[in-house]
Design a protein around this motif. Structure first.
Motif, PDB file in Angstrom:
ATOM      1  N   VAL A  58       0.825  -1.207   0.000  1.00  0.00           N
ATOM      2  CA  VAL A  58       0.000   0.000   0.000  1.00  0.00           C
ATOM      3  C   VAL A  58       0.862   1.262   0.000  1.00  0.00           C
ATOM      4  N   GLU A  59       1.930   1.280   0.801  1.00  0.00           N
ATOM      5  CA  GLU A  59       2.705   2.514   0.935  1.00  0.00           C
ATOM      6  C   GLU A  59       3.811   2.667  -0.106  1.00  0.00           C
ATOM      7  N   PHE A  60       4.141   1.609  -0.819  1.00  0.00           N
ATOM      8  CA  PHE A  60       5.286   1.663  -1.732  1.00  0.00           C
ATOM      9  C   PHE A  60       5.202   2.796  -2.748  1.00  0.00           C
ATOM     10  N   PRO A  61       4.021   3.074  -3.339  1.00  0.00           N
ATOM     11  CA  PRO A  61       3.950   4.197  -4.286  1.00  0.00           C
ATOM     12  C   PRO A  61       4.384   5.541  -3.698  1.00  0.00           C
ATOM     13  N   GLU A  62       4.260   5.706  -2.378  1.00  0.00           N
ATOM     14  CA  GLU A  62       4.719   6.945  -1.750  1.00  0.00           C
ATOM     15  C   GLU A  62       6.225   7.125  -1.934  1.00  0.00           C
ATOM     16  N   PHE A  63       6.965   6.023  -1.875  1.00  0.00           N
ATOM     17  CA  PHE A  63       8.413   6.100  -2.052  1.00  0.00           C
ATOM     18  C   PHE A  63       8.778   6.383  -3.509  1.00  0.00           C
ATOM     19  N   VAL A  64       7.998   5.827  -4.423  1.00  0.00           N
ATOM     20  CA  VAL A  64       8.218   6.126  -5.842  1.00  0.00           C
ATOM     21  C   VAL A  64       8.011   7.624  -6.090  1.00  0.00           C
ATOM     22  N   THR A  65       6.979   8.172  -5.463  1.00  0.00           N
ATOM     23  CA  THR A  65       6.720   9.614  -5.568  1.00  0.00           C
ATOM     24  C   THR A  65       7.890  10.417  -5.012  1.00  0.00           C
ATOM     25  N   MET A  66       8.378  10.040  -3.829  1.00  0.00           N
ATOM     26  CA  MET A  66       9.510  10.753  -3.232  1.00  0.00           C
ATOM     27  C   MET A  66      10.735  10.683  -4.126  1.00  0.00           C
ATOM     28  N   ASN A  67      10.962   9.530  -4.727  1.00  0.00           N
ATOM     29  CA  ASN A  67      12.110   9.396  -5.614  1.00  0.00           C
ATOM     30  C   ASN A  67      12.006  10.358  -6.789  1.00  0.00           C
ATOM     31  N   ARG A  68      10.813  10.502  -7.344  1.00  0.00           N
ATOM     32  CA  ARG A  68      10.621  11.417  -8.459  1.00  0.00           C
ATOM     33  C   ARG A  68      10.762  12.870  -8.019  1.00  0.00           C
ATOM     34  N   MET A  69      10.386  13.164  -6.792  1.00  0.00           N
ATOM     35  CA  MET A  69      10.513  14.517  -6.265  1.00  0.00           C
ATOM     36  C   MET A  69      11.964  14.904  -6.042  1.00  0.00           C
ATOM     37  N   TYR A  70      12.731  14.029  -5.415  1.00  0.00           N
ATOM     38  CA  TYR A  70      14.034  14.431  -4.873  1.00  0.00           C
ATOM     39  C   TYR A  70      15.250  13.895  -5.609  1.00  0.00           C
ATOM     40  N   ARG A  71      15.080  13.031  -6.584  1.00  0.00           N
ATOM     41  CA  ARG A  71      16.257  12.388  -7.183  1.00  0.00           C
ATOM     42  C   ARG A  71      17.126  13.360  -7.964  1.00  0.00           C
ATOM     43  N   GLY A  72      16.624  14.533  -8.290  1.00  0.00           N
ATOM     44  CA  GLY A  72      17.453  15.554  -8.924  1.00  0.00           C
ATOM     45  C   GLY A  72      18.368  16.257  -7.943  1.00  0.00           C
ATOM     46  N   ARG A  73      18.181  15.994  -6.666  1.00  0.00           N
ATOM     47  CA  ARG A  73      19.012  16.561  -5.603  1.00  0.00           C
ATOM     48  C   ARG A  73      20.023  15.509  -5.138  1.00  0.00           C
ATOM     49  N   ASP A  74      20.699  15.749  -4.021  1.00  0.00           N
ATOM     50  CA  ASP A  74      21.617  14.756  -3.449  1.00  0.00           C
ATOM     51  C   ASP A  74      20.794  13.740  -2.657  1.00  0.00           C
ATOM     52  N   PHE A  75      20.117  12.876  -3.367  1.00  0.00           N
ATOM     53  CA  PHE A  75      19.125  11.972  -2.777  1.00  0.00           C
ATOM     54  C   PHE A  75      19.141  10.638  -3.512  1.00  0.00           C
ATOM     55  N   GLU A  76      18.900   9.588  -2.729  1.00  0.00           N
ATOM     56  CA  GLU A  76      18.788   8.254  -3.317  1.00  0.00           C
ATOM     57  C   GLU A  76      17.762   7.436  -2.555  1.00  0.00           C
ATOM     58  N   PHE A  77      16.861   6.810  -3.289  1.00  0.00           N
ATOM     59  CA  PHE A  77      15.909   5.880  -2.687  1.00  0.00           C
ATOM     60  C   PHE A  77      16.298   4.456  -3.056  1.00  0.00           C
ATOM     61  N   VAL A  78      16.368   3.609  -2.041  1.00  0.00           N
ATOM     62  CA  VAL A  78      16.720   2.198  -2.228  1.00  0.00           C
ATOM     63  C   VAL A  78      15.644   1.335  -1.586  1.00  0.00           C
ATOM     64  N   SER A  79      15.157   0.363  -2.336  1.00  0.00           N
ATOM     65  CA  SER A  79      14.219  -0.597  -1.753  1.00  0.00           C
ATOM     66  C   SER A  79      14.894  -1.955  -1.632  1.00  0.00           C
ATOM     67  N   ILE A  80      14.568  -2.658  -0.551  1.00  0.00           N
ATOM     68  CA  ILE A  80      15.094  -4.014  -0.337  1.00  0.00           C
ATOM     69  C   ILE A  80      13.913  -4.930  -0.039  1.00  0.00           C
ATOM     70  N   THR A  81      13.701  -5.901  -0.893  1.00  0.00           N
ATOM     71  CA  THR A  81      12.630  -6.855  -0.634  1.00  0.00           C
ATOM     72  C   THR A  81      13.161  -8.065   0.129  1.00  0.00           C
TER      73      THR A  81
END
Length: 371
Positions: free
Chosen positions: A263-286
């Motif tokens: 349910v919450e995973f799309p929120e992280f995809v949104t954050m990645n699209r928001m901040y990845r142009g900055r000094d930011f990285e989103f990593v998922s581990i299943t």
């Protein structure tokens, strides 16, 4: 008169919408156009709402623009310093939120919807009305706002006496050499002409409705991005947690069988699209087992998760838990925010509050709200 005004602006809107929108800013000496706009405090405001003010300061601004955020505290101070002297400050959000792409939100936790304006109004404890013009943008067009922020200062007869920037320094930690807005207010209170009545405004361009097709372009671009699922072993995990980079790293641990994770995973995809142009990285581990790799990858592709994604290799889930965080009890989902150098500034076992996480991200010194 009111009906005539609304008709005129409606015609103006349709004309400008047929071409690239480039509104003409009010000329010095022009009468302040009337408006009727909802405020974040639950009230509706018009020009008459401020009839008692000796000086009216109208600031066209928004939630998301880094320049607009850089001036928030200065607008609050201006209000505090001059309210008792008969100066009224009012802020108007110009942007149509449907014309703001996720990758334009790299300096904020909030977009420009009316509901998000209410959040910012409370978070910053604004001491002035914060009005929403994003639904029609009629007022922004009538005044000719071109950037956020864009300041308009009117005398007691509501004739425009100053328009342009707030001052000559964007960064709040630096000291301005020219305080244009304050100087204009001081001059009007003293009954004197404004020495510099017009300057250029600087900030994010107004997000007009004609830009709403940018949203669809963004979706099409993101849908084409490659989605991968790589293996991570204990050594790789230790390196990941050490975060020997210059980026703020958000790690989300999830599984396809975990309801809250899905349910919450799309929120992280949104954050990645928001901040990845900055000094930011989103990593998922299943934590799905290697045999479920294709199932996990199918889920990631469905969510267009083009960030870095890992699946465990060479360790069982209990070794993984201890390596990630000995204090973690093992319940999914689990989220961490790690600053450069490995300092963990946020952990959450269970479903996140997305706004809380976005605030943590944007308020980290690694990211920040302004240049």
């Amino acid at each position: 008169m009111k009906t005539t005004f609304i008709f005129f602006v409606s015609v103006l809107w349709m004309t400008l919408n047929a071409y690239a929108i480039d509104p003409k800013t009010l000329e010095i000496g022009a009468q302040a156009p009337d408006f009727k706009l909802p405020g974040t405090d639950g009230k509706t405001y018009s020009l008459a709402s401020f009839s008692k003010a000796k000086v009216l300061v109208v600031v066209f601004t928004c939630n998301h623009c880094p320049t607009a955020q850089a001036y928030e505290d200065r607008i609050i101070r201006l209000t505090n310093d001059y309210k008792a002297k008969g100066v009224q400050v009012v802020a108007i959000s110009t942007n149509d939120p449907s014309a703001v792409r996720l990758d334009e939100l790299g300096y904020t936790d909030l977009s420009d919807t009316f509901e998000e304006m209410k959040i910012r109004y409370k978070d910053k404890n604004y001491n002035f009305p914060y009005l929403y013009d994003g639904a029609t943008q009629i007022t922004s067009l009538a005044y000719g706002a071109v950037a956020t922020p864009h300041v308009f200062i009117f005398d007691q007869s509501r004739k425009l006496q100053y328009t342009g920037r707030f001052d000559d320094v964007e960064k709040p930690t630096e000291t301005p050499k020219v305080n244009n807005a304050r100087d204009a207010v001081e001059a009007l209170l003293a009954g004197k002409p404004v020495a510099i009545p017009k300057t250029k405004s600087f900030g994010c361009s107004v997000k007009w409705k004609e830009k709403s097709d940018w949203i669809e372009r963004g979706k099409a671009e993101w849908a084409k991005e490659e989605v991968k699922l790589e293996s991570i072993n204990p050594e790789g995990l230790r390196k990941l947690l050490k975060n020997d980079t210059e980026k703020l790293r958000v790690i989300n641990v999830w599984a396809t069988w975990c309801g809250p994770c899905v349910v919450e995973f799309p929120e992280f995809v949104t954050m990645n699209r928001m901040y990845r142009g900055r000094d930011f990285e989103f990593v998922s581990i299943t934590t799905d087992k290697p045999a479920q790799r294709e199932k996990a990858l199918k889920f990631l592709k469905a969510k267009q998760a083009s960030n870095t994604n890992y699946i465990l290799d060479g360790m069982d889930v209990y070794q993984f838990i201890e390596l990630v965080d000995p204090k973690w009890q093992g319940a999914l989902p689990y989220t961490l925010i790690i600053e450069p150098g490995g300092k963990v500034i946020y952990t959450k076992q269970g479903a996140i509050n997305a706004l809380e996480v976005r605030k943590k991200i944007v308020e980290s010194p690694t990211i920040g709200r302004y240049y």
